[in-house]
Design an enzyme around this catalytic site. Structure first.
Site, PDB file in Angstrom:
ATOM      1  N   SER A 163       2.937  14.474  -9.439  1.00 60.48           N
ATOM      2  CA  SER A 163       1.495  14.345  -9.207  1.00 60.48           C
ATOM      3  C   SER A 163       0.859  15.730  -9.103  1.00 60.48           C
ATOM      4  CB  SER A 163       1.243  13.484  -7.966  1.00 60.48           C
ATOM      5  OG  SER A 163      -0.103  13.110  -7.864  1.00 60.48           O
ATOM      6  N   ASP A 261       0.351   3.692 -14.499  1.00 59.92           N
ATOM      7  CA  ASP A 261      -0.298   4.792 -13.781  1.00 59.92           C
ATOM      8  C   ASP A 261      -1.642   5.127 -14.423  1.00 59.92           C
ATOM      9  OD1 ASP A 261      -0.914   7.064 -12.328  1.00 59.92           O
ATOM     10  OD2 ASP A 261       0.870   8.194 -12.929  1.00 59.92           O
ATOM     11  N   HIS A 293       2.167   5.023 -10.337  1.00 63.26           N
ATOM     12  CA  HIS A 293       2.235   6.424  -9.922  1.00 63.26           C
ATOM     13  C   HIS A 293       3.233   6.619  -8.772  1.00 63.26           C
ATOM     14  CE1 HIS A 293       0.617  10.450  -9.971  1.00 63.26           C
ATOM     15  NE2 HIS A 293       0.342  10.409  -8.688  1.00 63.26           N
TER      16      HIS A 293
END
Length: 319
Positions: A163, A261, A293
Site C-alpha cells: 500500500s 482492490d 487490498h
C-alpha cells in the site's frame, strides 16, 4: 470517546478527527511484542535507529540463521495510508514472520510518523533516515547492529512495502538513482504489494465505483497538505512534475495487485507504463484472484496469502 464531541473529519472506516483536535483511531493502533515466533521459527526485536528523533524499526531473522551464511536483506515499509498502523501492528508482525520464514531473509520493518499529527513528508523523511541507518552497515567499519553485520549479504538488498509502503519504495528507488546513498547501498529489486498510487481523474473500476473513489480521495487529502490534491506527484507517478519511472535504481521490480482492490488499476497502469518505458530492468506482475487490498495481513494463513509469500520468496531468492 465522548459521544458529545463534534467530529471535524470522519476518515471512514479508520479514523475520526474531532473539532477539539482529538484524534480517534478505530483501527491500526494495536501493538504486538517482538520475540521468537514458535510457529514460524522467526526471531524479531525492536531497535531505535535514530535516537535524536526516535525513528525505530522491528528487525526479523530466522532463529536458525548462522553467521557464516549471509542472507538477503529486505527493507520493508508497512501500509496504512500514512495515517494508521505501525511496525508493531500485530497484523504486520504475523504476516512478516511468515514472509521471513518462507524467504529465509533478514527484514527491517521501518516505523515512521503518521498523519494527521505528522502530515507528509514526515513518513518519507523518517523512512529515508532509516534507509541511511541501514546503509551505514554496508561499510566494514559502519553501523553497530549485530543482526545486520552478522547475517546480511549487502550485495542482495531489496526494498518492499504494501500500500503506502510500496509508494515509499517507488520514491526511494527514484531518489537513489543519482544520490550518494545510492552508491553506498545498491538496491537489487523492489517488491510493490498493492501499491498506493492515485489520481484526480478516475481510471478502470474507479469510474463506476464512485463510493470507493471518494473514500480514497479522502484518505489522501488527510495526509498530504498539497494544493495539487490527488494529482500531487507523491501519489500520482504519472502527473505533471512526477519524475520519470525510467530512473528507477533497481534491475528488477514486482508489482502485486488484488482482483477486488480499488487500487488494482493503478498498479496495473504502473506496470504497463514501466515495461513500455526506457527503464533498463525486468518487471513482473502478479494478480491475486478474489482478494481485496492487503488481504495478506488480515488472513496470512489463507491459501492466496501463502501463494503470495511463496511468490515473493521466489522473486527475492532468484534475484
Amino acid at each position: 470517546m465522548d459521544q458529545s464531541k463534534e467530529i471535524a473529519r470522519d476518515v471512514f472506516p479508520f479514523l475520526r478527527v474531532y473539532k477539539d483536535g482529538t484524534i480517534e483511531r478505530l483501527a491500526g493502533a494495536e501493538v504486538s511484542h517482538a520475540g521468537l515466533d514458535p510457529e514460524t521459527g522467526v526471531l524479531s526485536k525492536d531497535t531505535v535507529m535514530v535516537p535524536e528523533s526516535g525513528i525505530s524499526a522491528r528487525l526479523y531473522r530466522p532463529n536458525s540463521a548462522k553467521g557464516n551464511r549471509k542472507l538477503p536483506l529486505v527493507i520493508y515499509y508497512h501500509g496504512g495510508g500514512f495515517f494508521i498502523s505501525s511496525a508493531a501492528d500485530p497484523k504486520y508482525h504475523n504476516s512478516l514472520n511468515r514472509l521471513v520464514a518462507e524467504a529465509n531473509i533478514v527484514l527491517v520493518s521501518v516505523d515512521y510518523r503518521i498523519a494527521p499529527e505528522n502530515p507528509l513528508p514526515a513518513a518519507y523523511e523518517d523512512s529515508w533516515a532509516a534507509l541511511q541507518w541501514v546503509a551505514a552497515h554496508a561499510k566494514e567499519d559502519g553501523g553497530s547492529e549485530a543482526w545486520l553485520k552478522d547475517y546480511v549479504d549487502f550485495g542482495r538488498v531489496f526494498l518492499a512495502g504494501d500500500s503506502c509502503g510500496a509508494n515509499v519504495a517507488h520514491h526511494f528507488a527514484l531518489k537513489l538513482k543519482d544520490c550518494e546513498l545510492g552508491q553506498q547501498i545498491k538496491i537489487q529489486a523492489i517488491a510493490m504489494i498493492f501499491p498506493y498510487f492515485w489520481g484526480k481523474d478516475p481510471i478502470g473500476v474507479e469510474v463506476t465505483d464512485q463510493a470507493r473513489k471518494s473514500m480514497v480521495d479522502n484518505w489522501w487529502l488527510l495526509v498530504c497538505p498539497s494544493e495539487k490534491g490527488c494529482d500531487d506527484p507523491l501519489i500520482n507517478p504519472f502527473t505533471d512534475g512526477s519524475p520519470s519511472i525510467e530512473s528507477l535504481a533497481c534491475k528488477k521490480l514486482l508489482v502485486i495487485v488484488a482482483e477486488n482492490d480499488i487500487l488494482r488499476d493503478r498498479g496495473r497502469l504502473y506496470y504497463e507504463k514501466l515495461v513500455k518505458s526506457e527503464w533498463q530492468g525486468t518487471a513482473e506482475i502478479m494478480e491475486i484472484p478474489g482478494e481485496d487490498h492487503v488481504f495478506h495481513i488480515h488472513n496470512p494463513d489463507c491459501e492466496n496469502a501463502k501463494t503470495m509469500f511463496k511468490g515473493l520468496a521466489s522473486f527475492i531468492n532468484q534475484t
